[in-house]
Design an enzyme around this catalytic site. Structure first.
Site, mmCIF file in Angstrom:
data_model
loop_
_atom_site.group_PDB
_atom_site.id
_atom_site.type_symbol
_atom_site.label_atom_id
_atom_site.label_comp_id
_atom_site.label_asym_id
_atom_site.label_seq_id
_atom_site.Cartn_x
_atom_site.Cartn_y
_atom_site.Cartn_z
ATOM 1 N N ARG A 206 36.465 33.010 38.385
ATOM 2 C CA ARG A 206 35.926 34.231 39.047
ATOM 3 C C ARG A 206 35.674 34.355 40.671
ATOM 4 O O ARG A 206 34.962 33.086 41.091
ATOM 5 C CB ARG A 206 34.371 34.617 38.408
ATOM 6 C CG ARG A 206 34.599 34.586 36.739
ATOM 7 C CD ARG A 206 35.485 35.711 36.394
ATOM 8 N NE ARG A 206 35.303 37.103 36.538
ATOM 9 C CZ ARG A 206 34.611 38.002 35.713
ATOM 10 N NH1 ARG A 206 34.505 37.647 34.541
ATOM 11 N NH2 ARG A 206 34.421 39.165 35.619
ATOM 12 N N ASP B 208 43.365 32.917 42.488
ATOM 13 C CA ASP B 208 43.804 34.132 41.627
ATOM 14 C C ASP B 208 42.758 35.069 41.537
ATOM 15 O O ASP B 208 42.888 35.948 40.662
ATOM 16 C CB ASP B 208 44.045 33.472 40.312
ATOM 17 C CG ASP B 208 44.879 34.504 39.236
ATOM 18 O OD1 ASP B 208 45.662 35.225 39.571
ATOM 19 O OD2 ASP B 208 44.361 34.485 37.985
ATOM 20 N N GLU C 229 37.463 41.822 44.592
ATOM 21 C CA GLU C 229 38.876 42.159 44.148
ATOM 22 C C GLU C 229 38.869 43.631 43.557
ATOM 23 O O GLU C 229 40.205 44.054 43.535
ATOM 24 C CB GLU C 229 39.174 40.915 43.253
ATOM 25 C CG GLU C 229 38.488 41.110 41.853
ATOM 26 C CD GLU C 229 39.176 39.796 41.180
ATOM 27 O OE1 GLU C 229 39.586 40.058 39.808
ATOM 28 O OE2 GLU C 229 39.080 38.623 41.530
ATOM 29 N N HIS D 173 44.588 37.955 40.086
ATOM 30 C CA HIS D 173 43.780 37.659 38.700
ATOM 31 C C HIS D 173 44.915 37.969 37.612
ATOM 32 O O HIS D 173 44.327 38.701 36.753
ATOM 33 C CB HIS D 173 42.938 38.828 38.960
ATOM 34 C CG HIS D 173 41.694 38.040 38.028
ATOM 35 N ND1 HIS D 173 40.254 38.428 38.283
ATOM 36 C CD2 HIS D 173 41.601 37.142 36.801
ATOM 37 C CE1 HIS D 173 39.472 37.646 37.461
ATOM 38 N NE2 HIS D 173 40.226 37.072 36.560
#
Length: 330
Positions: free
Chosen positions: A236, A260, A265, A297
């Site tokens: 996260r 990622d 985000e 993500h």
């Protein structure tokens, strides 16, 4: 019996329709996140499934209104449940469930793939070749069997990553508040996060987002890492303090990173900002660094994982509505 699913993508529809047909249950979908302003859509339904990265918002009355409408549960078809006020939901009598292991391999394989890209300098070679520069000077790679991979959070996903890295010949160490004896054939536990950061050539993060993991990797932690070490985050975004990461990369305190997931985000990922000036200055700076890989993500985004997220979440809804228990309840 009717179930409503929020934030449904086109690639989930086949799995949803297959489950609905197999169980002879009506499952309706929309592409909206579940928030107070969209909550009225669930009226008349027996079950609710959500998937989102931003908090539901509102207050305890929202959860009470769901219970008053006859709902018994609130299911997230993701592992993370930090978007849900779980105490408020439980106080309203709702059973909260998630999908803790939709496919540990999907995220673990992402971490391995990103590690391989970094240690082989593939991102930098891509940039050179895009400019018709086919030289290799200065980009000597490292073999993964020569590295120590440090995993913070050796649960389902972290444990799977440990087995994959071990299978490639790496020495694997791990830090976790819970030690899993079944992993001791592939990894060695260390006593503190600091021990891991000092030893690891690759630091791979697989922790849930909670009050203890937010800001886990800050300026102090980055200074403990080797200057030729890499940081991988497929967990996260808020686990890393992005301001500190940018500063550490600029100062050469670590060799590079693969992200990622990043702080903030939600304003960027799974959206097309082509031709725009990015308002997130940290992400904009990271994108300009040749030793940084950013993906939106998508560690979870595989065929098997998507199907499992749908099937497991709907199975849990059905079990609760039938008065049964599920192992995924909080």
């Amino acid at each position: 019996m009717k179930i409503l699913m929020y934030s449904v993508r086109d690639d989930e529809q086949d799995a949803i329709q297959a489950w609905a047909a197999a169980h002879q249950i009506q499952v309706d979908t929309n592409d909206l996140e579940f928030h107070p302003e969209t909550a009225d859509l669930v009226k008349g339904y027996d079950g609710l499934v959500i998937q989102q990265r931003s908090p539901i918002g509102g207050d305890a009355s929202l959860y009470q209104s769901l219970a008053a409408a006859g709902l018994k549960q609130l299911t997230s078809r993701t592992a993370g449940v930090d978007t849900i006020d779980i105490p408020a939901a439980k106080a309203a009598g709702l059973v909260v469930t998630n999908v803790p292991a939709y496919s540990p391999n999907s995220v673990a394989e992402m971490s391995v793939a990103q590690t391989m890209r970094l240690i082989r300098n593939l991102e930098m070679f891509d940039q050179r070749i895009s400019q018709q520069n086919f030289q290799w000077a200065g980009l000597q790679a490292r073999e993964i069997r020569s590295l120590t991979v440090g995993i913070i959070g050796a649960g389902r996903i972290g444990g799977t990553a440990a087995r994959l890295f071990h299978g490639l010949g790496a020495k694997v160490i791990a830090y976790d508040v819970v030690r899993h004896p079944e992993l001791e054939d592939v990894l060695i536990y260390v006593d503190t996060k600091e021990d891991l950061l000092r030893q690891a050539d690759v630091v791979d993060l697989h922790v849930d987002l909670n009050e203890t993991s937010a800001g886990l990797i800050d300026a102090a932690a980055l200074k403990l890492m080797k200057t030729d070490a890499y940081l991988i985050n497929a967990s996260r975004g808020p686990v890393i303090v992005t301001d500190d990461l940018v500063a550490a990369l600029k100062a050469g305190e670590i060799a590079g990173c693969a992200l990622d997931t990043v702080e903030g985000e939600n304003a960027l990922f799974n959206q097309n900002h082509q031709g725009e000036v990015l308002q997130d200055t940290n992400v904009a700076q990271l994108m300009q660094m040749p030793n940084v890989i950013i993906t939106p993500h998508v560690g979870f985004y595989t065929n098997l994982a998507v199907k499992n997220m749908v099937d497991i979440s709907l199975d849990d809804v059905l079990a609760i509505l039938n008065g049964e228990t599920t192992a995924h309840a909080f």
